[in-house]
Design an enzyme around this catalytic site. Structure first.
Site, PDB file in Angstrom:
ATOM      1  N   ASP A 179       0.853  -1.189   0.000  1.00 22.53           N
ATOM      2  CA  ASP A 179       0.000   0.000   0.000  1.00 22.53           C
ATOM      3  C   ASP A 179       0.884   1.233   0.000  1.00 22.53           C
ATOM      4  O   ASP A 179       1.991   1.221   0.545  1.00 22.53           O
ATOM      5  CB  ASP A 179      -0.942   0.035   1.203  1.00 22.53           C
ATOM      6  CG  ASP A 179      -2.138   0.954   0.974  1.00 22.53           C
ATOM      7  OD1 ASP A 179      -2.406   1.329  -0.200  1.00 22.53           O
ATOM      8  OD2 ASP A 179      -2.816   1.317   1.945  1.00 22.53           O
ATOM      9  N   GLY A 180       0.386   2.263  -0.633  1.00 21.39           N
ATOM     10  CA  GLY A 180       1.062   3.548  -0.666  1.00 21.39           C
ATOM     11  C   GLY A 180       0.170   4.599  -0.043  1.00 21.39           C
ATOM     12  O   GLY A 180      -1.045   4.431   0.022  1.00 21.39           O
ATOM     13  N   GLU A 232       2.371   3.459  -4.781  1.00 24.26           N
ATOM     14  CA  GLU A 232       1.774   2.138  -5.009  1.00 24.26           C
ATOM     15  C   GLU A 232       2.677   1.295  -5.920  1.00 24.26           C
ATOM     16  O   GLU A 232       2.910   0.119  -5.670  1.00 24.26           O
ATOM     17  CB  GLU A 232       0.388   2.275  -5.636  1.00 24.26           C
ATOM     18  CG  GLU A 232      -0.641   3.005  -4.796  1.00 24.26           C
ATOM     19  CD  GLU A 232      -1.242   2.175  -3.673  1.00 24.26           C
ATOM     20  OE1 GLU A 232      -0.827   1.022  -3.465  1.00 24.26           O
ATOM     21  OE2 GLU A 232      -2.142   2.701  -2.992  1.00 24.26           O
ATOM     22  N   ASP A 238      -4.347  -2.674  -3.293  1.00 24.45           N
ATOM     23  CA  ASP A 238      -5.614  -1.974  -3.473  1.00 24.45           C
ATOM     24  C   ASP A 238      -5.514  -0.926  -4.588  1.00 24.45           C
ATOM     25  O   ASP A 238      -6.411  -0.126  -4.785  1.00 24.45           O
ATOM     26  CB  ASP A 238      -6.106  -1.354  -2.164  1.00 24.45           C
ATOM     27  CG  ASP A 238      -5.188  -0.270  -1.617  1.00 24.45           C
ATOM     28  OD1 ASP A 238      -4.197   0.104  -2.286  1.00 24.45           O
ATOM     29  OD2 ASP A 238      -5.459   0.217  -0.499  1.00 24.45           O
ATOM     30  N   HIS A 281      -9.467  -0.568   2.760  1.00 20.97           N
ATOM     31  CA  HIS A 281     -10.288  -0.233   3.929  1.00 20.97           C
ATOM     32  C   HIS A 281     -11.489  -1.159   4.042  1.00 20.97           C
ATOM     33  O   HIS A 281     -12.617  -0.724   4.273  1.00 20.97           O
ATOM     34  CB  HIS A 281     -10.714   1.238   3.882  1.00 20.97           C
ATOM     35  CG  HIS A 281      -9.562   2.156   3.655  1.00 20.97           C
ATOM     36  ND1 HIS A 281      -8.622   2.431   4.632  1.00 20.97           N
ATOM     37  CD2 HIS A 281      -9.156   2.822   2.555  1.00 20.97           C
ATOM     38  CE1 HIS A 281      -7.699   3.252   4.137  1.00 20.97           C
ATOM     39  NE2 HIS A 281      -8.004   3.500   2.878  1.00 20.97           N
ATOM     40  N   ASP A 312      -1.565  -0.136   5.084  1.00 15.90           N
ATOM     41  CA  ASP A 312      -2.101   1.226   5.065  1.00 15.90           C
ATOM     42  C   ASP A 312      -1.700   1.976   6.339  1.00 15.90           C
ATOM     43  O   ASP A 312      -1.194   3.100   6.268  1.00 15.90           O
ATOM     44  CB  ASP A 312      -3.629   1.183   4.931  1.00 15.90           C
ATOM     45  CG  ASP A 312      -4.236   2.568   4.953  1.00 15.90           C
ATOM     46  OD1 ASP A 312      -4.033   3.321   3.976  1.00 15.90           O
ATOM     47  OD2 ASP A 312      -4.889   2.915   5.961  1.00 15.90           O
TER      48      ASP A 312
END
Length: 163
Positions: free
Chosen positions: A14-15, A52, A75, A125, A135
């Site tokens: 995740d970024g 990402e 994601d 999320h 995240d």
């Protein structure tokens, strides 16, 4: 009959960015059997898409053994769709014209061709354990001291007159 099962290396990424562009960070968690390795970097000025993409690149570069199956969970539709919807193939065929972040896509293509991982999109999320962990850690990394410089991104901003 021999057992052909090979353990899978799983990568979760995740970024995060505070502003877009703005300070950015990424986290990648590599799992193999009962081991985990966490990678994280943060930058003073970048974009979410770059974070990402860089997470996946650096995670693949951290793998020392070729020939094992690799699954990447992200994601980021930007990253996952580039492979699964064959955008990457088309970008290469068209000489990378009008492709944003071409510096990272060229780097991604090298490690992608080396390992041929499968990419899976996970909804962000949405209570996916590793996605939530990545995240949280990426957001925390934004406030760490001594961020790196995303040299190619900042150079592109200078060339466009933005900086």
């Amino acid at each position: 009959m021999t057992d052909r099962y090979q353990p899978v290396i799983k990568i979760y990424t995740d970024g995060a960015c505070s502003g877009n562009p703005g300070p950015g960070a990424y986290v990648a968690i590599l799992t193999f059997k009962d081991k985990e390795k966490i990678l994280s970097r943060h930058f003073r000025l970048t974009t979410n898409n770059r974070m990402e993409l860089m997470a996946v690149i650096d995670a693949l570069k951290a793998i020392k053994t070729e020939g094992r199956p690799i699954e990447i969970y992200s994601d980021s539709k930007y990253v996952v769709d580039a492979v699964n919807k064959h955008w990457l193939t088309n970008w290469k065929r068209n000489g990378w014209k009008k492709v944003k972040n071409v510096d990272l896509w060229l780097e991604f293509d090298k490690v992608y061709q080396k390992f041929k991982p499968k990419l899976f999109w996970v909804k962000g999320h949405n209570n996916h354990h590793y996605n939530e962990l990545c995240d949280r850690m990426a957001v925390e990394a934004l406030s760490k001291p001594n961020p790196e410089t995303d040299v190619m991104f900042e150079k592109s901003l200078e060339n466009s007159g933005f900086l």
